[in-house]
Scaffold this active site. Sequence first.
Site, PDB file in Angstrom:
ATOM      1  N   GLU A   1      -7.845   7.222   2.265  1.00 33.03           N
ATOM      2  CA  GLU A   1      -9.242   7.665   2.384  1.00 33.03           C
ATOM      3  C   GLU A   1      -9.837   7.287   3.744  1.00 33.03           C
ATOM      4  OE1 GLU A   1      -9.905   5.748  -1.492  1.00 33.03           O
ATOM      5  OE2 GLU A   1     -11.055   7.530  -2.045  1.00 33.03           O
TER       6      GLU A   1
ATOM      7  N   GLU B   1      -4.317   5.849  -7.152  1.00 31.73           N
ATOM      8  CA  GLU B   1      -5.309   5.190  -8.012  1.00 31.73           C
ATOM      9  C   GLU B   1      -5.073   5.414  -9.496  1.00 31.73           C
ATOM     10  OE1 GLU B   1      -6.046   6.801  -5.215  1.00 31.73           O
ATOM     11  OE2 GLU B   1      -7.559   5.699  -4.092  1.00 31.73           O
TER      12      GLU B   1
ATOM     13  N   ALA C   1      -7.546  -0.244  -1.355  1.00 30.97           N
ATOM     14  CA  ALA C   1      -8.547  -1.269  -1.625  1.00 30.97           C
ATOM     15  C   ALA C   1      -7.819  -2.448  -2.253  1.00 30.97           C
ATOM     16  CB  ALA C   1      -9.613  -0.711  -2.560  1.00 30.97           C
TER      17      ALA C   1
ATOM     18  N   GLY D   1      -7.401   3.657  -0.788  1.00 34.07           N
ATOM     19  CA  GLY D   1      -8.466   3.508   0.203  1.00 34.07           C
ATOM     20  C   GLY D   1      -7.959   3.636   1.633  1.00 34.07           C
TER      21      GLY D   1
HETATM   22  N1  CO8 Z   1      -4.360  -4.770  -2.835  1.00 34.22           N
HETATM   23  C1  CO8 Z   1      -4.048  -6.074  -2.849  1.00 34.22           C
HETATM   24  N2  CO8 Z   1      -2.850  -6.575  -2.459  1.00 34.22           N
HETATM   25  C2  CO8 Z   1      -1.948  -5.684  -2.029  1.00 34.22           C
HETATM   26  C3  CO8 Z   1      -2.196  -4.306  -2.002  1.00 34.22           C
HETATM   27  C4  CO8 Z   1      -3.483  -3.852  -2.411  1.00 34.22           C
HETATM   28  N3  CO8 Z   1      -3.836  -2.557  -2.383  1.00 34.22           N
HETATM   29  N4  CO8 Z   1      -1.095  -3.679  -1.546  1.00 34.22           N
HETATM   30  C5  CO8 Z   1      -0.201  -4.640  -1.288  1.00 34.22           C
HETATM   31  N5  CO8 Z   1      -0.708  -5.851  -1.590  1.00 34.22           N
HETATM   32  C6  CO8 Z   1      -0.037  -7.155  -1.468  1.00 34.22           C
HETATM   33  C7  CO8 Z   1       1.004  -7.346  -2.532  1.00 34.22           C
HETATM   34  O1  CO8 Z   1       0.414  -7.781  -3.726  1.00 34.22           O
HETATM   35  C8  CO8 Z   1       1.886  -8.382  -1.880  1.00 34.22           C
HETATM   36  O2  CO8 Z   1       1.279  -9.642  -2.031  1.00 34.22           O
HETATM   37  P1  CO8 Z   1       2.193 -10.944  -2.375  1.00 34.22           P
HETATM   38  O3  CO8 Z   1       3.113 -11.082  -1.190  1.00 34.22           O
HETATM   39  O4  CO8 Z   1       1.211 -12.029  -2.498  1.00 34.22           O
HETATM   40  O5  CO8 Z   1       2.949 -10.601  -3.610  1.00 34.22           O
HETATM   41  C9  CO8 Z   1       1.837  -8.015  -0.410  1.00 34.22           C
HETATM   42  O6  CO8 Z   1       0.682  -7.196  -0.239  1.00 34.22           O
HETATM   43  C10 CO8 Z   1       3.036  -7.234   0.047  1.00 34.22           C
HETATM   44  O7  CO8 Z   1       3.178  -6.120  -0.820  1.00 34.22           O
HETATM   45  P2  CO8 Z   1       4.566  -5.750  -1.526  1.00 34.22           P
HETATM   46  O8  CO8 Z   1       5.402  -6.984  -1.715  1.00 34.22           O
HETATM   47  O9  CO8 Z   1       4.237  -4.952  -2.730  1.00 34.22           O
HETATM   48  O10 CO8 Z   1       5.223  -4.864  -0.372  1.00 34.22           O
HETATM   49  P3  CO8 Z   1       6.281  -3.700  -0.562  1.00 34.22           P
HETATM   50  O11 CO8 Z   1       6.724  -3.339   0.813  1.00 34.22           O
HETATM   51  O12 CO8 Z   1       7.325  -4.064  -1.577  1.00 34.22           O
HETATM   52  O13 CO8 Z   1       5.454  -2.472  -1.203  1.00 34.22           O
HETATM   53  C11 CO8 Z   1       3.572  -0.970  -1.324  1.00 34.22           C
HETATM   54  C12 CO8 Z   1       4.452  -1.874  -0.425  1.00 34.22           C
HETATM   55  C13 CO8 Z   1       4.370   0.199  -1.831  1.00 34.22           C
HETATM   56  C14 CO8 Z   1       2.422  -0.469  -0.413  1.00 34.22           C
HETATM   57  C15 CO8 Z   1       3.008  -1.800  -2.510  1.00 34.22           C
HETATM   58  O14 CO8 Z   1       2.477  -3.009  -2.001  1.00 34.22           O
HETATM   59  C16 CO8 Z   1       1.943  -1.104  -3.278  1.00 34.22           C
HETATM   60  O15 CO8 Z   1       2.221  -0.225  -4.077  1.00 34.22           O
HETATM   61  N6  CO8 Z   1       0.659  -1.491  -3.042  1.00 34.22           N
HETATM   62  C17 CO8 Z   1      -0.457  -0.943  -3.759  1.00 34.22           C
HETATM   63  C18 CO8 Z   1      -0.794   0.424  -3.252  1.00 34.22           C
HETATM   64  C19 CO8 Z   1      -1.937   1.004  -4.047  1.00 34.22           C
HETATM   65  O16 CO8 Z   1      -1.847   1.223  -5.252  1.00 34.22           O
HETATM   66  N7  CO8 Z   1      -3.060   1.281  -3.355  1.00 34.22           N
HETATM   67  C20 CO8 Z   1      -4.217   1.844  -3.968  1.00 34.22           C
HETATM   68  C21 CO8 Z   1      -5.151   0.792  -4.429  1.00 34.22           C
HETATM   69  S1  CO8 Z   1      -6.524   1.465  -5.322  1.00 34.22           S
HETATM   70  C22 CO8 Z   1      -7.552   1.992  -4.132  1.00 34.22           C
HETATM   71  O17 CO8 Z   1      -7.280   1.936  -2.963  1.00 34.22           O
HETATM   72  C23 CO8 Z   1      -8.840   2.553  -4.598  1.00 34.22           C
HETATM   73  C24 CO8 Z   1      -9.759   2.912  -3.469  1.00 34.22           C
HETATM   74  C25 CO8 Z   1     -11.111   3.208  -3.955  1.00 34.22           C
HETATM   75  C26 CO8 Z   1     -11.812   1.980  -4.424  1.00 34.22           C
HETATM   76  C27 CO8 Z   1     -12.963   2.304  -5.285  1.00 34.22           C
HETATM   77  C28 CO8 Z   1     -13.783   1.094  -5.607  1.00 34.22           C
HETATM   78  C29 CO8 Z   1     -14.153   0.931  -7.034  1.00 34.22           C
END
Ligand code: CO8
Length: 259
Positions: free
Chosen positions: A113, A133, A65, A110
């Site tokens: 999921e 998460e 998400a 997400g």
């Molecule tokens: N949300 C928003 N932006 C994101 C997300 C995300 N989940 N994942 C990546 N991005 C963005 C980064 O911020 C980055 O943006 P920018 O270029 O502007 O800095 C861009 O995408 C590229 O990402 P990275 O530079 O980080 O790319 P890498 O290849 O270095 O890393 C990863 C890739 C490992 C996937 C890393 O981006 C990461 O850890 N992302 C987050 C993953 C995460 O924690 N996901 C879980 C989120 S929580 C969730 O999903 C809850 C679901 C249920 C919701 C319930 C509602 C209340």
Amino acid sequence: MNYRFLKSDSSRKGIVILTISSPATLNALNTTILGEIDSFIDNIDLSSARVLIITGEGKSFVAGADIAQMSKMTENEGYEFSRYGSKVFRKIEELDIPVIAAINGFALGGGCELALACDIRIASEKASLGQPEVNLGVIPGFSGTYRLTKIVGQSFAKELIFTGKRIFADDALKIGLVNAVVPADVLMDEAVKMAESILTSAPIAVKYAKKCINDNYVLSTTDAISLENNYFSKCFATEDQKEGMTAFLEKKKADFKNK
Ligand code: CO8
């Protein structure tokens, strides 16, 4: 219909490929993208579509998400977001046709999921999956605590959710989180091959089988068996049952009509 963050391809008979396309944020799901998926699912033409394949553009399936959007949410907004995402994913789970997740890269939070709401998961060897998460101070909110547990069992679900660790495709295969791992360059070919092998089956029988398998999670053993008995009998009211059995006895290939 035109969507800003979705691409679709219906060029192969019976197969719809949906690509989530917001690569700048690794296809992270915000309310707008969820809304588009919601509308897309509602508008699938089930008179022609027999299998849906979901994938992501670029190096990510869905990286979760949208953390930027969630970072500003109140408790109530968090509840609504969780409820909405869960509703959309439930719609995917309940769709009358099989849904295959072609996991091309990150399937996190997400994104994992979303894959769990699909019927079958095929992962590229470059894919990684996880429920990170807890590292953000939240828990899975798009029904991940429920579906991950159903799919991999409590032990692995708790390990993945409590640690938030990311696992690679081969390890996901070992715990039954994905059905298969294939080289990245043939991921879509393999997903299409799987879809095509479903296309040879009687569509109504596949639909009924999906209903029985989905619903047996929430039913008692007796009710689940009774549900199967009912859907089994309903198959005999279809032309395809007659076609399938006659074709077998006449040593021919069945020509199913979805009737
Ligand atoms: N949300 C928003 N932006 C994101 C997300 C995300 N989940 N994942 C990546 N991005 C963005 C980064 O911020 C980055 O943006 P920018 O270029 O502007 O800095 C861009 O995408 C590229 O990402 P990275 O530079 O980080 O790319 P890498 O290849 O270095 O890393 C990863 C890739 C490992 C996937 C890393 O981006 C990461 O850890 N992302 C987050 C993953 C995460 O924690 N996901 C879980 C989120 S929580 C969730 O999903 C809850 C679901 C249920 C919701 C319930 C509602 C209340």
